[in-house]
Design a protein around this motif. Sequence first.
Motif, PDB file in Angstrom:
ATOM      1  N   VAL A  93       0.861  -1.185   0.000  1.00  0.00           N
ATOM      2  CA  VAL A  93       0.000   0.000   0.000  1.00  0.00           C
ATOM      3  C   VAL A  93       0.895   1.232   0.000  1.00  0.00           C
ATOM      4  N   ILE A  94       0.691   2.116  -0.972  1.00  0.00           N
ATOM      5  CA  ILE A  94       1.568   3.274  -1.159  1.00  0.00           C
ATOM      6  C   ILE A  94       0.748   4.551  -1.090  1.00  0.00           C
ATOM      7  N   ASN A  95       1.211   5.465  -0.278  1.00  0.00           N
ATOM      8  CA  ASN A  95       0.592   6.787  -0.189  1.00  0.00           C
ATOM      9  C   ASN A  95       1.649   7.849  -0.430  1.00  0.00           C
ATOM     10  N   ALA A  96       1.361   8.741  -1.376  1.00  0.00           N
ATOM     11  CA  ALA A  96       2.274   9.840  -1.689  1.00  0.00           C
ATOM     12  C   ALA A  96       1.431  11.080  -1.981  1.00  0.00           C
ATOM     13  N   GLU A  97       1.934  12.227  -1.573  1.00  0.00           N
ATOM     14  CA  GLU A  97       1.198  13.474  -1.735  1.00  0.00           C
ATOM     15  C   GLU A  97       0.902  13.744  -3.212  1.00  0.00           C
ATOM     16  N   GLY A  98      -0.370  14.014  -3.499  1.00  0.00           N
ATOM     17  CA  GLY A  98      -0.779  14.314  -4.859  1.00  0.00           C
ATOM     18  C   GLY A  98      -1.232  13.124  -5.656  1.00  0.00           C
ATOM     19  N   TYR A  99      -1.232  11.927  -5.040  1.00  0.00           N
ATOM     20  CA  TYR A  99      -1.614  10.713  -5.748  1.00  0.00           C
ATOM     21  C   TYR A  99      -2.662   9.940  -4.946  1.00  0.00           C
ATOM     22  N   GLN A 100      -3.463   9.163  -5.683  1.00  0.00           N
ATOM     23  CA  GLN A 100      -4.395   8.277  -5.006  1.00  0.00           C
ATOM     24  C   GLN A 100      -3.628   7.167  -4.296  1.00  0.00           C
ATOM     25  N   GLU A 101      -4.238   6.605  -3.251  1.00  0.00           N
ATOM     26  CA  GLU A 101      -3.623   5.453  -2.597  1.00  0.00           C
ATOM     27  C   GLU A 101      -3.485   4.323  -3.613  1.00  0.00           C
ATOM     28  N   THR A 102      -2.272   3.809  -3.731  1.00  0.00           N
ATOM     29  CA  THR A 102      -1.956   2.802  -4.741  1.00  0.00           C
ATOM     30  C   THR A 102      -1.726   1.454  -4.061  1.00  0.00           C
ATOM     31  N   VAL A 103      -2.380   0.416  -4.597  1.00  0.00           N
ATOM     32  CA  VAL A 103      -2.360  -0.895  -3.954  1.00  0.00           C
ATOM     33  C   VAL A 103      -2.061  -1.987  -4.984  1.00  0.00           C
ATOM     34  N   ALA A 104      -1.290  -2.981  -4.573  1.00  0.00           N
ATOM     35  CA  ALA A 104      -1.046  -4.163  -5.413  1.00  0.00           C
ATOM     36  C   ALA A 104      -0.783  -5.353  -4.504  1.00  0.00           C
ATOM     37  N   SER A 105      -1.122  -6.523  -4.979  1.00  0.00           N
ATOM     38  CA  SER A 105      -0.910  -7.733  -4.182  1.00  0.00           C
ATOM     39  C   SER A 105      -0.411  -8.871  -5.052  1.00  0.00           C
ATOM     40  N   THR A 106       0.249  -9.841  -4.426  1.00  0.00           N
ATOM     41  CA  THR A 106       0.758 -11.008  -5.134  1.00  0.00           C
ATOM     42  C   THR A 106       0.903 -12.180  -4.181  1.00  0.00           C
ATOM     43  N   LEU A 107       0.692 -13.357  -4.686  1.00  0.00           N
ATOM     44  CA  LEU A 107       0.956 -14.591  -3.958  1.00  0.00           C
ATOM     45  C   LEU A 107       2.216 -15.208  -4.540  1.00  0.00           C
ATOM     46  N   ILE A 108       3.195 -15.526  -3.685  1.00  0.00           N
ATOM     47  CA  ILE A 108       4.418 -16.154  -4.185  1.00  0.00           C
ATOM     48  C   ILE A 108       4.164 -17.650  -4.361  1.00  0.00           C
ATOM     49  N   PRO A 109       4.189 -18.143  -5.594  1.00  0.00           N
ATOM     50  CA  PRO A 109       3.958 -19.577  -5.812  1.00  0.00           C
ATOM     51  C   PRO A 109       5.055 -20.415  -5.159  1.00  0.00           C
ATOM     52  N   LYS A 110       4.694 -21.618  -4.780  1.00  0.00           N
ATOM     53  CA  LYS A 110       5.688 -22.506  -4.179  1.00  0.00           C
ATOM     54  C   LYS A 110       6.637 -23.032  -5.255  1.00  0.00           C
ATOM     55  N   SER A 111       7.889 -23.216  -4.874  1.00  0.00           N
ATOM     56  CA  SER A 111       8.902 -23.656  -5.830  1.00  0.00           C
ATOM     57  C   SER A 111       8.593 -25.057  -6.353  1.00  0.00           C
ATOM     58  N   VAL A 112       8.987 -25.275  -7.594  1.00  0.00           N
ATOM     59  CA  VAL A 112       8.777 -26.569  -8.255  1.00  0.00           C
ATOM     60  C   VAL A 112      10.143 -27.214  -8.456  1.00  0.00           C
ATOM     61  N   PRO A 113      10.396 -28.368  -7.822  1.00  0.00           N
ATOM     62  CA  PRO A 113      11.706 -29.006  -7.949  1.00  0.00           C
ATOM     63  C   PRO A 113      12.004 -29.435  -9.384  1.00  0.00           C
TER      64      PRO A 113
END
Length: 351
Positions: free
Chosen positions: A127-147
């Motif tokens: 979650v990112i907040n900076a003066e002059g900008y809308q609150e910016t949001v992004a999300s991700t799930l880290i996939p499990k490693s594949v041997p």
Amino acid sequence: MKRLLINLLTYLFMLFAITFFSCEDKEIKVSSSGSKLVVGGIFFADSVMQVTLTRNLPLDSNRVNVDIAVENAEVIVYAEDELVDRLEFVVPTPEELENVFWFSPGHSRYRSTTNFSAQEGIEYKIVINAEGYQETVASTLIPKSVPIHDVQYSWKTEVVDIDFDPWGGSHTFNGAPFSITFQDSPDTENYYKIQCLSKIDFDYTSYFYNGDSMRYVGSNLSTTGIRAKISRGENVTEENPYTFQDKIIFSDEFFNGELHTLDFYMQFHEESLRPGLTIFDEENRKGYHDYTLFVVLQHITRAQYLYEVTLDEQALIFGDTFSEPVFVHSNVENGLGIFAGYSMSKVVITE
């Protein structure tokens, strides 16, 4: 006939008058949606959380010598909706400013000050907040490693004919045949990225004809060009894996839940550059270089898959005035860019 000619001239005059006097001078304005925050964050499991943060430039803005860095933002990281870290702005060192391969001027970085590292199987939100900008949001799930179950290779190169060239047409190159085998997890949509990384540790001295000498000591890590044996078609599928310069990206659409083997070629020009220790004991050079190859399998998200494919597609049409526009995929809300985590497995080849 004379009357017909007079009527035709009268009609043409009236048409010209209507067209000329109905024209108005209008100022055409380029629409602008305003500046947005641009997030750059592709990170792997067990790495310290870090993102770049800049602002985009609207179409009607002055683009000459414009600083796009955003240095006073609040950047908060959540893991499964629990606050776990705050990223702080990193002041670039003089060395970073001089080395454009590690740091692009104007691109501001935010990094964990607690050395917080992301973990596989966890969903992260920024979650990112900076003066002059809308609150910016992004999300991700880290996939499990594949041997990686197996990697087969040969240093006997073949002349490879590649049907698809990113810059148009077809071409050939000297390639060492490789194959990688891994187990895809069933009942879920998976995306993968394969790369070959070359690491060379060296310590040698070059002797020149005028009696001078120079010692070279260091280490170099770089990606190596690879191509799938089946080139890329119009559809980005496993049957035609997406190949661009130094990576192969594909989904498990055609082998979901199976033990899968993908064949590819690694660009390989000189037999003397194969992995292993090389000793120099020559008149003009003495020392060694030690070459290690890493075959890397990344388990990536759909967002990263779409981002990389569209980013490369956009690069391919650069300078083509009449090409169809390509919009780079973004998973950032109220902003632009990418926030994606991945896991990886690797096989080390030393000979």
